[in-house]
Scaffold this motif. Structure first.
Motif, PDB file in Angstrom:
ATOM      1  N   ASN A 148       0.806  -1.216   0.000  1.00 46.31           N
ATOM      2  CA  ASN A 148       0.000   0.000   0.000  1.00 46.31           C
ATOM      3  C   ASN A 148       0.840   1.268   0.000  1.00 46.31           C
ATOM      4  OD1 ASN A 148      -2.953  -0.835   0.194  1.00 46.31           O
ATOM      5  ND2 ASN A 148      -1.977  -2.149   1.708  1.00 46.31           N
ATOM      6  N   GLY A 149       2.136   1.146  -0.296  1.00 50.15           N
ATOM      7  CA  GLY A 149       2.983   2.320  -0.480  1.00 50.15           C
ATOM      8  C   GLY A 149       3.725   2.798   0.748  1.00 50.15           C
ATOM      9  N   VAL A 150       3.648   2.069   1.869  1.00 51.99           N
ATOM     10  CA  VAL A 150       4.356   2.479   3.079  1.00 51.99           C
ATOM     11  C   VAL A 150       5.715   1.781   3.112  1.00 51.99           C
ATOM     12  CG1 VAL A 150       4.343   2.473   5.606  1.00 51.99           C
ATOM     13  CG2 VAL A 150       2.211   2.836   4.359  1.00 51.99           C
ATOM     14  N   GLU A 151       6.765   2.579   3.276  1.00 48.01           N
ATOM     15  CA  GLU A 151       8.125   2.036   3.351  1.00 48.01           C
ATOM     16  C   GLU A 151       8.780   2.541   4.626  1.00 48.01           C
ATOM     17  OE1 GLU A 151       9.759  -0.017   1.227  1.00 48.01           O
ATOM     18  OE2 GLU A 151       8.155  -0.096  -0.275  1.00 48.01           O
ATOM     19  N   ARG A 152       9.590   1.698   5.256  1.00 50.33           N
ATOM     20  CA  ARG A 152      10.348   2.142   6.419  1.00 50.33           C
ATOM     21  C   ARG A 152      11.753   2.508   5.966  1.00 50.33           C
ATOM     22  NH1 ARG A 152      10.745  -2.617  10.651  1.00 50.33           N
ATOM     23  NH2 ARG A 152      12.544  -1.488  11.344  1.00 50.33           N
ATOM     24  N   PHE A 153      12.378   3.463   6.683  1.00 49.63           N
ATOM     25  CA  PHE A 153      13.752   3.833   6.351  1.00 49.63           C
ATOM     26  C   PHE A 153      14.573   3.993   7.623  1.00 49.63           C
ATOM     27  CE2 PHE A 153      11.487   7.848   6.674  1.00 49.63           C
ATOM     28  CZ  PHE A 153      12.368   8.683   7.342  1.00 49.63           C
ATOM     29  N   ASP A 154      15.826   3.557   7.527  1.00 54.07           N
ATOM     30  CA  ASP A 154      16.777   3.627   8.629  1.00 54.07           C
ATOM     31  C   ASP A 154      17.943   4.499   8.165  1.00 54.07           C
ATOM     32  OD1 ASP A 154      18.809   3.272  10.478  1.00 54.07           O
ATOM     33  OD2 ASP A 154      18.485   1.120  10.686  1.00 54.07           O
ATOM     34  N   PRO A 155      18.051   5.730   8.689  1.00 54.59           N
ATOM     35  CA  PRO A 155      19.048   6.671   8.177  1.00 54.59           C
ATOM     36  C   PRO A 155      20.431   6.582   8.822  1.00 54.59           C
ATOM     37  CG  PRO A 155      17.640   7.761   9.738  1.00 54.59           C
ATOM     38  CD  PRO A 155      17.114   6.353   9.604  1.00 54.59           C
ATOM     39  N   THR A 156      20.772   5.479   9.447  1.00 58.32           N
ATOM     40  CA  THR A 156      22.082   5.356  10.100  1.00 58.32           C
ATOM     41  C   THR A 156      23.201   5.644   9.097  1.00 58.32           C
ATOM     42  OG1 THR A 156      21.196   3.682  11.596  1.00 58.32           O
ATOM     43  CG2 THR A 156      23.590   3.813  11.418  1.00 58.32           C
ATOM     44  N   GLY A 157      24.094   6.562   9.480  1.00 56.05           N
ATOM     45  CA  GLY A 157      25.233   6.907   8.641  1.00 56.05           C
ATOM     46  C   GLY A 157      24.965   8.014   7.645  1.00 56.05           C
ATOM     47  N   GLU A 158      23.728   8.442   7.513  1.00 52.14           N
ATOM     48  CA  GLU A 158      23.381   9.509   6.566  1.00 52.14           C
ATOM     49  C   GLU A 158      23.508  10.873   7.231  1.00 52.14           C
ATOM     50  OE1 GLU A 158      19.424   8.851   5.128  1.00 52.14           O
ATOM     51  OE2 GLU A 158      19.888   6.846   4.368  1.00 52.14           O
ATOM     52  N   PRO A 159      23.655  11.940   6.441  1.00 48.92           N
ATOM     53  CA  PRO A 159      23.636  13.289   7.016  1.00 48.92           C
ATOM     54  C   PRO A 159      22.242  13.600   7.570  1.00 48.92           C
ATOM     55  CG  PRO A 159      24.457  13.318   4.748  1.00 48.92           C
ATOM     56  CD  PRO A 159      23.936  11.947   5.015  1.00 48.92           C
ATOM     57  N   PHE A 160      22.209  14.340   8.674  1.00 55.88           N
ATOM     58  CA  PHE A 160      20.932  14.714   9.285  1.00 55.88           C
ATOM     59  C   PHE A 160      20.134  15.595   8.338  1.00 55.88           C
ATOM     60  CE2 PHE A 160      18.358  17.692  11.772  1.00 55.88           C
ATOM     61  CZ  PHE A 160      17.548  16.795  12.432  1.00 55.88           C
ATOM     62  N   ASP A 161      18.856  15.281   8.168  1.00 57.78           N
ATOM     63  CA  ASP A 161      17.937  16.056   7.335  1.00 57.78           C
ATOM     64  C   ASP A 161      16.677  16.301   8.159  1.00 57.78           C
ATOM     65  OD1 ASP A 161      16.039  17.041   5.569  1.00 57.78           O
ATOM     66  OD2 ASP A 161      16.482  15.589   3.996  1.00 57.78           O
ATOM     67  N   PRO A 162      16.411  17.559   8.547  1.00 60.73           N
ATOM     68  CA  PRO A 162      15.243  17.840   9.386  1.00 60.73           C
ATOM     69  C   PRO A 162      13.906  17.503   8.724  1.00 60.73           C
ATOM     70  CG  PRO A 162      16.244  19.877   8.633  1.00 60.73           C
ATOM     71  CD  PRO A 162      17.156  18.762   8.220  1.00 60.73           C
TER      72      PRO A 162
END
Length: 92
Positions: free
Chosen positions: A31-45
């Motif tokens: 249904n279009g819902v995705e989870r994301f894990d931003p470990t190691g990425e630059p912070f994006d507010p």
């Protein structure tokens, strides 16, 4: 004997919970819902909610180093930002 029975029950409970999670994730993804894990990425507010700072000398300032809650998107729009710990300082 009692310990083996308890272990069997706990193992069965764990397997049931894992199967339920797998089915829920599958339905959400369809249904279009995705989870994301931003470990190691630059912070994006726009994607992350900073909860605390973590001083890590070998990481660049503004890098996400800890994720306490993963984020979720619905058709590429954030419906829950990831709650994260960030290396302190100004990102370059």
């Amino acid at each position: 004997e009692g310990g083996e029975k308890a272990f069997g029950l706990l193992k069965s409970l764990h397997e049931g919970i894992a199967m339920t999670e797998k089915q829920m994730v599958s339905v959400l993804r369809k249904n279009g819902v995705e989870r994301f894990d931003p470990t190691g990425e630059p912070f994006d507010p726009n994607l992350h909610e900073a909860r605390f700072e973590v001083p890590v000398p070998d990481k660049a300032p503004g890098t996400v180093v800890v994720v306490t809650k993963v984020g979720y998107t619905l058709h590429d729009r954030v419906i829950r930002p990831a709650e994260v710990g960030v290396v302190p300082g100004e990102a370059s």
